[in-house]
Design an enzyme around this catalytic site. Structure first.
Site, PDB file in Angstrom:
ATOM      1  CG  HIS A 208      -1.322 -15.884 -18.923  1.00 48.74           C
ATOM      2  ND1 HIS A 208      -1.857 -17.149 -18.990  1.00 48.74           N
ATOM      3  CD2 HIS A 208      -2.359 -15.024 -19.124  1.00 48.74           C
ATOM      4  CE1 HIS A 208      -3.153 -17.067 -19.208  1.00 48.74           C
ATOM      5  NE2 HIS A 208      -3.483 -15.792 -19.297  1.00 48.74           N
TER       6      HIS A 208
ATOM      7  CB  ALA B 186       4.245 -20.416 -22.479  1.00 47.77           C
TER       8      ALA B 186
ATOM      9  CB  SER C 249      -6.439 -20.296 -25.115  1.00 46.61           C
ATOM     10  OG  SER C 249      -7.637 -20.007 -24.414  1.00 46.61           O
ATOM     11  CB  SER C 250      -6.830 -20.331 -19.587  1.00 50.27           C
ATOM     12  OG  SER C 250      -5.779 -19.466 -19.216  1.00 50.27           O
TER      13      SER C 250
ATOM     14  CE  LYS D  53      -5.668 -16.486 -26.669  1.00 48.01           C
ATOM     15  NZ  LYS D  53      -7.158 -16.339 -26.543  1.00 48.01           N
ATOM     16  CG  ASP D  54      -7.574 -12.218 -25.714  1.00 42.68           C
ATOM     17  OD1 ASP D  54      -8.430 -13.026 -26.107  1.00 42.68           O
ATOM     18  OD2 ASP D  54      -6.775 -12.474 -24.799  1.00 42.68           O
TER      19      ASP D  54
END
EC number: 6.3.2.1
Length: 303
Positions: A37, A35, A185-186, A149-150
């Protein structure tokens, strides 16, 4: 939605659309979409005529002992999600398409890329900057979208864009979180049930940082120490980075007067979790903008 793996074919298609005056937005990803992305995709759809999403698990940003081989992949699932979201083009090159021969040219922002996460992942941000620069050259978007987040990645890419005068505007989109606050996160798929329960200590630590600063704590060293102690309450959590830095430059600070970013890089089991929050007198830097015109990220969005 059209799917491309060829650089030349994608360029040819986008060149024709740009000649018609169409605007292009890029969402760079490594796939296994969630979600968070899709929030980037939604923002890109709202602001551009054409949306390109790239899916490429970039080997340059993985160290020799990291999870390149097991990084989650499901291109068919990802493509279905993007098609439903109204994405125009999916660019999913193979390694041989992006790096047909060994790369001799590397884009590096060493002063920023060897701090914080970069200190425990040597070479990571040089790999990130190199592939993002190459994607910008291939797609030539007017706007590119990244998740807050990054945070360190966004600051580094913004500096790369500024230093190299790349004609792209960066948008940092607030972090999307699960109902208990954990940033999507993936890599969350790696967590066992017990580790997933333990992982909530990460957003809770950011809540604690916000509380301490709101209560008047101004010493960044003391804040780092108290947050490290807070994290130690969870035996499955092993902090690798607990840092308080200037929110705009990522430089160390001597006092929490202007907004600072609290950056966490925490290992839960074998999984590294990354999260951050801007705290301080307000959530803005300079002209209320950072990373190509976006406000600094706060708590994010709960899914």
């Amino acid at each position: 939605m059209r799917v491309f793996s060829s650089i030349d074919e994608l360029r040819h298609t986008l060149d024709a659309l740009r000649r018609q005056g169409r605007t292009v937005g890029l969402v760079p990803t490594m796939g296994y979409l969630h979600a968070g992305h899709m929030e980037l995709v939604s923002r890109a759809r709202a602001e551009n005529d054409i949306v390109v999403v790239s899916i490429f698990v970039n080997p340059l940003q993985f160290g020799p002992a990291e999870d390149l081989s097991k990084y989650p992949r499901d291109l068919e699932r990802d493509a279905a999600m993007l098609r439903q979201a109204g994405v125009n083009f999916l660019f999913s090159p193979g390694v041989e398409d992006m790096y047909s021969r060994p790369m001799l040219t590397v884009v590096d922002v060493p002063d920023l890329g060897r701090e914080l996460e970069g200190a425990v992942r040597p070479g990571h941000f040089a790999g990130v900057a190199t592939v993002v620069c190459k994607l910008f050259n291939i797609v030539q978007p007017q706007t590119a979208y990244f998740g807050a987040k990054d945070y360190q990645q966004v600051v580094i890419i913004k500096r790369m864009v500024d230093d190299l005068a790349l004609p792209v505007r960066l948008i940092s989109v607030p972090t999307v979180r699960d109902s208990d606050g954990l940033a999507l996160s993936s890599r969350n798929v790696y967590l066992s049930e017990a580790e997933r329960r333990a992982a909530v200590i990460v957003p809770q630590t950011l809540d604690e940082a916000e509380r301490l600063v709101a209560d008047g704590l101004t010493d960044p060293v003391e804040l780092e120490a108290r947050l490290t102690a807070f994290l130690s309450r969870e035996p499955l959590a092993k902090p690798e980075v607990v840092a308080v830095r200037d929110a705009a430059t990522l430089q160390p600070v001597t006092s929490i007067a202007d907004p600072v970013v609290v950056a966490l890089f925490v290992r839960v089991g074998s999984t590294r979790l990354l999260d951050n929050r801007v705290v301080g007198s307000n959530r803005f830097v300079g002209n209320n903008r950072v990373a190509g015109g976006q406000s600094l990220p706060g708590k994010g969005v709960t899914r």
